[in-house]
Motif scaffolding. Structure first.
Motif, short mmCIF file in Angstrom:
data_model
loop_
_atom_site.label_atom_id
_atom_site.label_comp_id
_atom_site.label_asym_id
_atom_site.label_seq_id
_atom_site.Cartn_x
_atom_site.Cartn_y
_atom_site.Cartn_z
N HIS A 160 5.61 32.47 -10.65
CA HIS A 160 5.91 33.55 -11.54
C HIS A 160 5.31 34.20 -11.32
CE1 HIS A 160 3.13 32.69 -14.80
NE2 HIS A 160 2.91 32.02 -13.96
N ASP A 161 6.07 35.87 -11.75
CA ASP A 161 4.63 36.84 -12.32
C ASP A 161 5.24 37.79 -13.35
OD1 ASP A 161 3.93 39.69 -12.37
OD2 ASP A 161 5.54 40.13 -11.41
N CYS A 162 3.80 37.34 -14.03
CA CYS A 162 3.95 37.90 -15.66
C CYS A 162 2.62 38.65 -15.52
CB CYS A 162 3.04 36.75 -16.98
SG CYS A 162 2.21 35.79 -16.37
N GLY A 163 2.64 39.72 -14.85
CA GLY A 163 1.78 40.70 -14.88
C GLY A 163 0.40 40.13 -14.85
N ARG A 164 -0.56 40.78 -15.70
CA ARG A 164 -1.76 40.52 -16.07
C ARG A 164 -2.23 39.70 -16.54
NH1 ARG A 164 -6.30 42.83 -13.84
NH2 ARG A 164 -5.74 44.91 -15.35
N VAL A 165 -2.67 38.60 -16.13
CA VAL A 165 -2.17 36.98 -16.38
C VAL A 165 -4.17 37.07 -17.81
CG1 VAL A 165 -3.71 34.63 -16.77
CG2 VAL A 165 -1.69 35.85 -15.20
N ILE A 166 -4.00 36.63 -19.09
CA ILE A 166 -5.59 37.05 -20.05
C ILE A 166 -6.00 35.88 -19.65
CG2 ILE A 166 -5.74 37.18 -22.34
CD1 ILE A 166 -3.37 38.80 -22.68
N ASN A 167 -5.62 34.80 -19.96
CA ASN A 167 -5.68 33.58 -20.09
C ASN A 167 -5.53 32.70 -19.17
OD1 ASN A 167 -7.18 30.67 -20.31
ND2 ASN A 167 -7.53 31.17 -22.13
N PRO A 168 -5.56 32.36 -17.83
CA PRO A 168 -5.07 31.14 -17.30
C PRO A 168 -4.41 30.06 -17.49
CG PRO A 168 -6.94 32.61 -15.93
CD PRO A 168 -6.89 32.55 -16.97
N LYS A 169 -5.31 29.56 -18.38
CA LYS A 169 -4.93 27.71 -18.14
C LYS A 169 -4.13 27.96 -19.57
CE LYS A 169 -8.58 23.98 -18.39
NZ LYS A 169 -9.57 23.39 -18.38
N ILE A 170 -3.94 29.03 -20.11
CA ILE A 170 -2.78 28.77 -21.70
C ILE A 170 -1.37 29.65 -20.90
CG2 ILE A 170 -2.62 30.79 -23.63
CD1 ILE A 170 -5.04 30.58 -24.08
N VAL A 171 -1.00 30.50 -19.79
CA VAL A 171 -0.63 30.54 -19.43
C VAL A 171 0.55 29.51 -18.38
CG1 VAL A 171 0.47 31.85 -17.45
CG2 VAL A 171 -0.77 32.99 -19.22
N ASP A 172 -0.33 28.64 -17.98
CA ASP A 172 -0.14 27.74 -17.58
C ASP A 172 0.76 26.46 -18.62
OD1 ASP A 172 -1.31 28.41 -14.95
OD2 ASP A 172 -2.33 27.29 -14.31
N GLY A 173 -0.22 26.71 -19.66
CA GLY A 173 0.49 25.43 -20.35
C GLY A 173 1.60 26.25 -20.51
N GLN A 174 1.97 27.63 -21.40
CA GLN A 174 3.40 27.84 -21.66
C GLN A 174 4.37 27.84 -20.37
OE1 GLN A 174 4.74 29.81 -24.21
NE2 GLN A 174 2.35 29.16 -25.38
N ILE A 175 3.93 28.29 -19.47
CA ILE A 175 4.82 27.63 -17.80
C ILE A 175 5.63 26.12 -18.82
CG2 ILE A 175 5.76 27.54 -15.85
CD1 ILE A 175 5.68 30.24 -16.75
N GLN A 176 4.39 24.48 -18.42
CA GLN A 176 4.21 23.41 -18.35
C GLN A 176 5.43 22.93 -19.41
OE1 GLN A 176 3.26 21.07 -16.22
NE2 GLN A 176 4.29 19.81 -16.98
N GLY A 177 5.49 23.56 -21.34
CA GLY A 177 6.01 23.68 -22.06
C GLY A 177 7.14 24.00 -21.93
N GLY A 178 7.33 25.53 -20.39
CA GLY A 178 8.90 25.59 -21.05
C GLY A 178 9.64 24.58 -19.93
N VAL A 179 9.35 25.32 -19.21
CA VAL A 179 9.90 24.14 -17.74
C VAL A 179 10.03 22.33 -18.70
CG1 VAL A 179 9.02 22.15 -16.31
CG2 VAL A 179 8.70 24.77 -15.94
#
Lengths: 789, 293, 158
Positions: free
Chosen positions: A660-679
């Motif tokens: 995925h592309d969400c532009g600038r990542v502020i906090n990678p773990k939190i971004v990954d957590g959003q993806i995993q939870g969304g899935v």
């Protein structure tokens, strides 16, 4: 200097949540408080002939029982949420029909869905309140019920709100190019019906409201489990006729939202009103049975699609007529329906496009946007179609996708329609081909066919399925942030966006810390409180990082600028000679000479010692409202690898890949957590979750035994790849990430299941893929010997 | 979702419990672990005047070995059975099946007697007990009666337990050496009530023919179902794939499962055959391996 | 009786109180004792948010009357951290691995995991962990960071 944006900074929220010292609405108790329980309609459609309250009112421990008549002239109904009305440009372009559809706070003369609030008991505690509910006698006259979207648009259907004339509440059409011409040019035309059923966001914390009124200063304090405290404040003021400045709405720790808490509910108006009326704090905590019935549902779209394409898989045009079954009310204008129309073509060019959407009303719980908000439905349609085209032409679906993508050299790509915010819908950047290749590589797509062949020999059915999405994220109209440095040099950030799991306290402190060159430890972020700022919007639509992040960035920069000016005054130098890092402002080239943030903050105080340059307001704070020019487009690819137990119809997800592309990542773990939870939620929609009503409008899936939320046994670990195309629409290049994970799983999994069953021709065009349903499809295909080439 | 008012009674021994039942039986509900009853109370689907909490009646607790059976006290918890070495050794079908009951947090409170008395047709224990041809010992202040599962399970959530009776113990026959067993289940999610479940015990003769077959299907009828014709068909046969398939589908027409949103009547009926075939295969493999030899 | 006296050892402290016998243990802990770390998610025994330890074993406190805990020992999430506020290894592992988002379900997971680790001293497989936490629903995380956290807790514990 160390930068914190982009780092896995540990969450500031965690300590309280891990030690049980967080504060959710239900955790609060106020002296002299009464608790509310709500009597809800057992009928989907009925006239209320009589209400008998005396036994309930006389029950020991009951303060009072309230019905609609008690609110008459005191509390107005919801008509529409102006926040969701169309901007004028869009309105002028698509000229929609939208009928206003008032929703009463408590049912008046009739009920229109099971679970609609009819009466409220106030009592010493919830046990007593529930006892009293059983003593209320209501005489209902059942009316004809309609629960099917196709039935409800028929002439003879019972009209739910006679003032609307019929059950079609909204209608709109979006057109691009010349659809008839496209269909005349095509080698093939494919026609199908694709359905995404009704689901429920179901945060683990239900809704809840506590209100306390202080006569002393007419202050009304409201604590609500909401995504949008400012919106709650605004409607409380409007509907009860209160001075807005006297209302404070707080969203304390909120146990998940996902969309269903992203609007105002009747209880958020009535409970505060009752706290004022009875001059006692009132608490209402929704229980799970109420939640299933009365917290708004989502999705529930049926698309009738026709697609015109060439022999090589190029799609020339797409026609779609869809219905969104919105339940008994719609106060959200075209929100999800227009999102579906705007996103249906996804990353595909499809130069000729004609889509009409109708929002229809039925005797079911009203709908609301839920994680993805119209996009999972659209993506399910589009990516099933890609697979159906591939099947028809005997091509690999990847080839069909590649044939139709918007190419990187076409970026920024004008889609030819308006976005929901009224701006031209433009895909700003990204390389979909490259992203797809990255996803296929992680998935081992090329080797998979070999494995699949071998598995078939052992009588195992494994399959791989793809889906892609784009998502307009970070919608406006604005978000606000106030940054101040207190007299101890600590930085305080207040934002209008109100979190419920997104980690605002952590990520926004990272952004602010980088501007001041301090550690995030030196920054405290507060959110979810209307007293922090004059205006705020909320957390929904993948907008938190984009809008609140940009607002914090802007406010921090303004305050930094001001602090440099003050320092210049303090040291008698030009600001060009100054630089700020590590929580201090230094004289360039003379690092022993500096002042601290604390000293600057003290020098910002009004009075004789004030060092704020003339013409600038004293004070050590700055407020900034970020107004995005338009949304920013995130995108991604999902690949599901599944095994189907052909005999039982059960699907097992072997692997799940997201790039995925969400532009600038502020906090990678939190971004990954959003993806995993969304899935995980997407998997729920793909395989397990469905809100089902029977013909009488009774909710069949009213408990957690029937509404199946995936457990740890059903959700695999997502393998992730990242692309980082910075958005030009905000200073940090952020794109939203909250919803993306939930958008593609239904399509990817359905496609994988169809692939696993090859050469049997299975078409999964409705969800969830329950074992029963899949087994029937397999049986049918075997019986009719329906086999792909 | 709060329980309605009731009077709470907690007998300290079996005699007290039976006396209370004799006095309040018609208006009382027995509670042991409460894992089936409390959801009903919270939803106010059950509003008893009295709750007799037998959770402290020590006489009803425990697992003991008798000559032919493992005898389990009515209020023995699932988790205690799950972890029992004795059960694992003498009645491993029960150990295999009990792990399918809900989740650990339910099994730490839920009791064997409670599950049997609740008589959910999709629950694991009624199915296992039926397959094993076990017995239920019911007791009242007047008498003690031992009944078979067929006598006990009358219909969906309905048993022959009278208001003045409680389940004293349940007798799970031991699985003989040289036998194979299997428990198969599918549920929408892990821990959910079964769509269908099957419990099988197969005894092989020295020549490999089937000496005895005991089968029960759960979720396939309003009570656990014994496919007698299939059992008879299997006895004396040398099992192979086609025989097992035939046995598995022999009595599907006799099944009358309740269709619901998770599975239609037809699907559950069909699924019963699939699972039975799988269970038979596994049980026979186990018997052949001489797990108990 | 519709009212009862109970004596329960809660987080090491013996509590004696008169309560209505119909009160659920979850409500008793939260409303009568202020131990609001135990959350209530479904009140029909599915979501696991209200999981506590009863005599060391995980149970649903929404599927228990408070009076049923009379004479027994209860541990809630509030008992996990050290007195000086230092995290229990499980809490530390959850924080290290971003194993919570909204945090509403978290206390239930922590209590289930505590018992799981005590009863499974050797490092378990992912599948064993998944099964052990399958009685707790989480709507935010998609579970994979929780599984990582449990494994990490085994490392931190050593």
């Amino acid at each position: 200097m160390k930068q914190f944006v982009g780092q896995n900074v540990k969450r500031k929220e965690d300590y309280r949540l891990l030690t049980g010292s967080g504060k959710f609405v239900a955790d609060m108790r106020i002296e002299n408080m009464v608790e509310a329980a709500i009597l809800r309609s057992p009928y989907a459609h009925a006239r209320i002939r009589n209400i008998e309250l005396s036994r309930a009112k006389n029950y020991e421990g009951v303060l009072d029982v309230i019905v609609a008549a008690d609110l008459k002239g005191k509390v107005k109904p919801f008509t529409e949420f102006v926040e969701f009305t169309l901007p004028p440009q869009l309105e002028a372009d698509i000229k929609p029909t939208i009928k206003k559809n008032p929703e009463p706070m408590l049912a008046e003369d009739k009920v229109t869905f099971v679970g609609q609030a009819v009466a409220i008991v106030l009592a010493e505690d919830r046990y007593v309140a529930e006892d009293a509910l059983a003593l209320i006698k209501i005489d209902y006259e059942p009316l004809p019920v309609v629960t099917d979207p196709y039935e409800t648009i028929k002439e003879e259907a019972p009209v739910i709100h006679p003032e609307l004339g019929n059950n079609i509440q909204s209608y709109f059409e979006v057109k691009v190019g010349d659809i008839d011409h496209a269909f005349r040019q095509a080698n093939h035309i494919l026609k199908t019906r694709i359905k995404t059923p009704r689901v429920s966001g179901n945060p683990l914390e239900t809704r809840g409201v506590i209100a306390e009124y202080q006569e002393r200063n007419q202050q009304l304090d409201v604590w609500s489990s909401t995504q949008v405290p400012f919106m709650v404040r605004s409607y409380l003021s409007k509907l009860v006729g209160l001075v807005e400045g006297n209302i404070r709405v707080v969203a304390p720790d909120v146990g998940g939202g996902f969309g269903p808490k992203c609007a105002v509910y009747p209880e958020e108006i009535i409970i505060p009103y009752l706290a004022m009326k009875y001059k006692r704090p009132v608490k209402w905590i929704e229980d799970r049975l109420e939640h299933m019935q009365s917290t708004r549902h989502s999705r529930d779209q049926v698309h009738d699609v026709e697609v015109a394409f060439r022999n090589d898989g190029t799609i020339l045009g797409l026609k779609d007529q869809f219905l969104l079954d919105n339940g008994a009310h719609n106060s959200f204008a075209l929100c999800c329906a227009y999102n579906s129309a705007a996103h249906l073509r996804g990353m595909y060019l499809i130069p000729n496009y004609d889509i009409t959407g109708r929002i229809v009303l039925t005797n079911k719980t009203p709908n609301v946007p839920y994680r993805g908000a119209g996009r999972p439905e659209a993506v399910y349609v589009m990516d099933r179609i890609i697979y159906m085209i591939a099947d028809k032409l005997n091509l690999d679906p990847v080839e069909v996708s590649l044939r139709n993508f918007v190419r990187p050299e076409q970026m920024p790509y004008e889609t030819g329609i308006f976005y929901r915010d009224g701006a031209n819908m433009i895909l700003e950047n990204g390389d979909y081909v490259k992203s797809l290749q990255q996803a296929l590589k992680i998935a081992g797509y090329d080797e998979f066919r070999q494995k699949q062949e071998e598995a078939r020999k052992q009588n195992k059915n494994i399959g791989i399925g793809l889906s892609s999405y784009i998502e307009g994220t970070g919608i406006g109209p604005f978000e606000g942030a106030a940054v101040k440095v207190d007299s101890t040099g600590h930085i305080l950030v207040g934002v209008g966006s109100s979190p419920h799991g997104q980690s605002h306290e952590t990520t926004l402190s990272q952004i602010c810390a980088d501007v001041f060159g301090v550690s995030p430890e030196q920054v405290s972020v507060r959110a979810g409180d209307t007293s922090l700022l004059p205006y705020g919007v909320g957390t929904f639509a993948s907008r938190g990082a984009v809008t609140a992040g940009s607002a914090v960035h802007g406010a921090s920069k303004q305050l930094k600028e001001k602090f440099l000016l003050i320092t210049g005054e303090m040291l008698g130098v030009s600001i060009d000679d100054l630089e700020m890092y590590g929580g201090k402002v230094y004289l360039k080239n003379s690092p022993s000479k500096f002042v601290t943030l604390q000293e600057i903050a003290q020098a910002a105080k009004p009075g004789p010692r004030c060092k704020v340059p003339k013409g600038i307001e004293p004070g050590s704070s700055a407020t900034y409202y970020f107004v995005p020019p338009t949304v920013t487009f995130s995108s991604g690819f999902h690949v599901a690898v599944v095994e189907v137990d052909k005999e039982t119809g059960f699907v097992d997800i072997l692997r799940y890949i997201v790039v995925h592309d969400c532009g600038r990542v502020i906090n990678p773990k939190i971004v990954d957590g959003q993806i995993q939870g969304g899935v995980a939620q997407g998997i729920g929609g793909a395989l397990y979750e469905e809100i089902i009503y029977d013909k009488n409008g009774q909710l069949v899936t009213g408990t957690y035994m029937d509404y199946l939320i995936p457990t740890a046994m059903e959700v695999p670990e997502v393998e992730m790849g990242h692309q980082e195309y910075l958005s030009p629409h905000n200073p940090m290049g952020i794109k939203g990430v909250g919803e993306g994970g939930a958008i593609s799983p239904p399509a990817a999994i359905a496609n994988a299941v169809c692939d696993a069953m090859r050469p049997l021709k299975i078409e999964i065009n409705t969800l969830p893929i329950s074992p029963n349903k899949l087994r029937s499809l397999i049986e049918e295909a075997e019986r009719t010997e329906s086999v792909l080439k | 979702m709060k329980p309605p008012k009731f009077s709470y009674l907690r007998p300290n021994n079996l005699q007290e419990a039976l006396d209370m039942l004799a006095e309040y039986g018609d208006d009382a509900k027995i509670m042991s672990g409460g894992q089936s009853l409390i959801p009903l109370l919270n939803m106010r689907l059950s509003t008893p005047g009295y709750i007799i909490d037998i959770g402290r009646v020590e006489e009803l607790k425990g697992i003991k070995e008798e000559e032919d059976a493992i005898v389990i006290g009515g209020i023995t918890r699932h988790v205690d059975v799950e972890k029992s070495a004795l059960v694992q050794e003498k009645c491993p079908l029960l150990t295999e099946g009990i792990r399918w009951v809900g989740h650990n947090q339910i099994r730490t409170r839920g009791t064997i007697g409670g599950s049997i008395a609740h008589a959910d047709p999709s629950a694991e224990l009624p199915c296992i007990l039926t397959a094993l041809r076990g017995e239920i010992v019911m007791v009242s202040s007047e008498e003690e009666i031992t009944v078979s599962p067929e006598e006990f399970f009358l219909s969906y959530l309905l048993t022959s337990l009278e208001p003045n009776q409680l389940i004293k113990e349940i007798r799970f026959p031991k699985i003989k050496k040289g036998s194979g067993y299997a428990f198969e289940e599918v549920a929408r999610r892990h821990g959910d009530f079964a769509l269908v479940e099957v419990a099988v015990v197969i005894e092989l003769d020295d020549d490999g023919t089937i000496a005895d077959a005991k089968i029960a299907l759960g979720g396939a009828n309003s009570v656990p179902f014994i496919p007698e014709a299939a059992e008879e068909f299997l006895i004396g046969k040398l099992p192979d794939d086609s025989i097992l398939k035939e046995a598995a589908t022999l009595q599907l027409d006799d099944l009358d499962p309740e269709g619901d949103i998770h599975g239609s009547k037809e699907y559950r009926r069909y699924l019963s055959g699939v699972l039975l075939e799988r269970a038979l295969n596994r049980a026979i493999d186990r018997a052949r391996e001489g797990v108990f030899a | 009786m519709s009212n009862c006296n109970v004596k329960i050892k809660i987080n090491g402290e013996v509590i004696e109180k008169e309560i209505e016998s119909r009160w659920l243990l979850s409500d008793f802990l939260r409303d009568k004792l202020g131990l609001t770390g135990t959350h209530v998610g479904c009140e029909h025994g599915v979501c696991g948010a209200c999981t506590i330890l009863l005599n060391g074993e995980p149970v649903r406190s929404c599927l228990m009357l408070a009076v049923q805990a009379d004479g027994l020992e209860v541990e809630t999430v509030e008992s996990l951290a050290e007195e000086d506020g230092t995290f229990h290894p499980i809490q530390q592992a959850f924080a290290n691995n971003h194993a919570l988002q909204c945090g509403f379900c978290t206390p239930g997971f922590l209590m289930s995991v505590k018992n799981f680790m005590e009863t499974h001293p050797e490092l378990p497989t992912d599948d064993e962990i998944r099964e052990a936490i399958s009685g707790n629903l989480c709507r935010c995380t998609g579970y994979s960071n929780i599984i990582k956290a449990v494994k990490d807790a085994y490392v931190l514990k050593c």
